[in-house]
Design a protein around this motif. Sequence first.
Motif, PDB file in Angstrom:
ATOM      1  N   CYS A  71      26.418 105.978 -47.584  1.00 10.12           N
ATOM      2  CA  CYS A  71      25.223 105.435 -48.240  1.00 10.12           C
ATOM      3  C   CYS A  71      24.042 106.344 -47.914  1.00 10.12           C
ATOM      4  O   CYS A  71      23.955 106.870 -46.809  1.00 10.12           O
ATOM      5  CB  CYS A  71      24.908 104.024 -47.743  1.00 10.12           C
ATOM      6  SG  CYS A  71      26.240 102.839 -47.969  1.00 10.12           S
ATOM      7  N   VAL A  72      23.164 106.504 -48.885  1.00  9.72           N
ATOM      8  CA  VAL A  72      21.960 107.308 -48.703  1.00  9.72           C
ATOM      9  C   VAL A  72      20.793 106.505 -49.259  1.00  9.72           C
ATOM     10  O   VAL A  72      20.854 106.026 -50.396  1.00  9.72           O
ATOM     11  CB  VAL A  72      22.049 108.656 -49.456  1.00  9.72           C
ATOM     12  CG1 VAL A  72      20.808 109.493 -49.195  1.00  9.72           C
ATOM     13  CG2 VAL A  72      23.312 109.403 -49.082  1.00  9.72           C
TER      14      VAL A  72
ATOM     15  N   ALA B 283      22.043 102.531 -44.411  1.00  7.72           N
ATOM     16  CA  ALA B 283      20.993 103.445 -44.865  1.00  7.72           C
ATOM     17  C   ALA B 283      19.688 102.703 -45.146  1.00  7.72           C
ATOM     18  O   ALA B 283      18.625 103.146 -44.696  1.00  7.72           O
ATOM     19  CB  ALA B 283      21.462 104.229 -46.092  1.00  7.72           C
ATOM     20  N   PRO B 284      19.725 101.557 -45.866  1.00  5.92           N
ATOM     21  CA  PRO B 284      18.439 100.885 -46.108  1.00  5.92           C
ATOM     22  C   PRO B 284      17.811 100.348 -44.831  1.00  5.92           C
ATOM     23  O   PRO B 284      16.585 100.398 -44.671  1.00  5.92           O
ATOM     24  CB  PRO B 284      18.799  99.750 -47.074  1.00  5.92           C
ATOM     25  CG  PRO B 284      20.245  99.509 -46.861  1.00  5.92           C
ATOM     26  CD  PRO B 284      20.822 100.856 -46.527  1.00  5.92           C
TER      27      PRO B 284
ATOM     28  N   THR C 247      25.885 103.686 -58.339  1.00  9.98           N
ATOM     29  CA  THR C 247      25.225 102.399 -58.247  1.00  9.98           C
ATOM     30  C   THR C 247      24.025 102.531 -57.316  1.00  9.98           C
ATOM     31  O   THR C 247      24.138 103.096 -56.231  1.00  9.98           O
ATOM     32  CB  THR C 247      26.192 101.317 -57.721  1.00  9.98           C
ATOM     33  OG1 THR C 247      27.270 101.185 -58.656  1.00  9.98           O
ATOM     34  CG2 THR C 247      25.496  99.979 -57.554  1.00  9.98           C
ATOM     35  N   VAL C 248      22.886 102.024 -57.753  1.00 13.84           N
ATOM     36  CA  VAL C 248      21.660 102.078 -56.959  1.00 13.84           C
ATOM     37  C   VAL C 248      21.297 100.650 -56.581  1.00 13.84           C
ATOM     38  O   VAL C 248      21.321  99.749 -57.413  1.00 13.84           O
ATOM     39  CB  VAL C 248      20.501 102.731 -57.744  1.00 13.84           C
ATOM     40  CG1 VAL C 248      19.225 102.763 -56.900  1.00 13.84           C
ATOM     41  CG2 VAL C 248      20.885 104.138 -58.198  1.00 13.84           C
TER      42      VAL C 248
ATOM     43  N   SER D  79      25.575 103.934 -52.698  1.00 14.17           N
ATOM     44  CA  SER D  79      26.775 103.826 -51.873  1.00 14.17           C
ATOM     45  C   SER D  79      27.958 104.343 -52.681  1.00 14.17           C
ATOM     46  O   SER D  79      28.015 104.135 -53.890  1.00 14.17           O
ATOM     47  CB  SER D  79      27.069 102.370 -51.502  1.00 14.17           C
ATOM     48  OG  SER D  79      26.011 101.804 -50.811  1.00 14.17           O
ATOM     49  N   GLY D  80      28.872 104.979 -51.991  1.00 13.86           N
ATOM     50  CA  GLY D  80      30.066 105.446 -52.673  1.00 13.86           C
ATOM     51  C   GLY D  80      31.095 105.956 -51.694  1.00 13.86           C
ATOM     52  O   GLY D  80      30.824 106.093 -50.499  1.00 13.86           O
TER      53      GLY D  80
END
Length: 189
Positions: free
Chosen positions: A133-134, A71-72, A32-33, A152-153
Amino acid sequence: MLTLGFRSLNEHNLLETVLPRIRELRDIVKETVRFGVLGSEKGIFIEQAQGNHTFRFVLQPGKPFELHCSAPGKAIMAYLPNSARDHYLDCMEFTRYNSHTITTREAYLDELEKVRKLGYAMDNEEELSGVICVGAPIFKYTGYPCGAIWISGPKDRLSQEVIRKLVTSIKKMAETISEELGYSRLQKI
């Protein structure tokens, strides 16, 4: 909060540019983005392209996100001009969610410097245990960070080896979106 988020989307139809690209990135990374922007004191989640995994995180548009442990949040904050960054830093409470959470201004500033060097940010179980999260920043034509995209995962699925492979795609898509918004890497941030 959603109204604040949508207000920041007005320039150059940001959402229209981002939506097809986050769907494209989702198809590449299979996760998921998400896309979010800065609000008055926190980040604001705007939209997502759902991945195909059975287990995934679903957010409602308008949900705020912390800047110190997401992350964001880190991706955007690392590239803000000092005066804007300091405004957000003054609003931060550095809430501790677990032992991984950054809880001091000094440690956070060190983390932002690391993000600037790498070009991406991570939430390494800093808010939710077991969740990674990246994310990477998106810049508008002025060179100002106007948002971020991120995945995220669960940490079992997003191992360090998997993250190393996905980071390139995430950064490249953030750069593509930024270029479509008129940003040039040659600009000084």
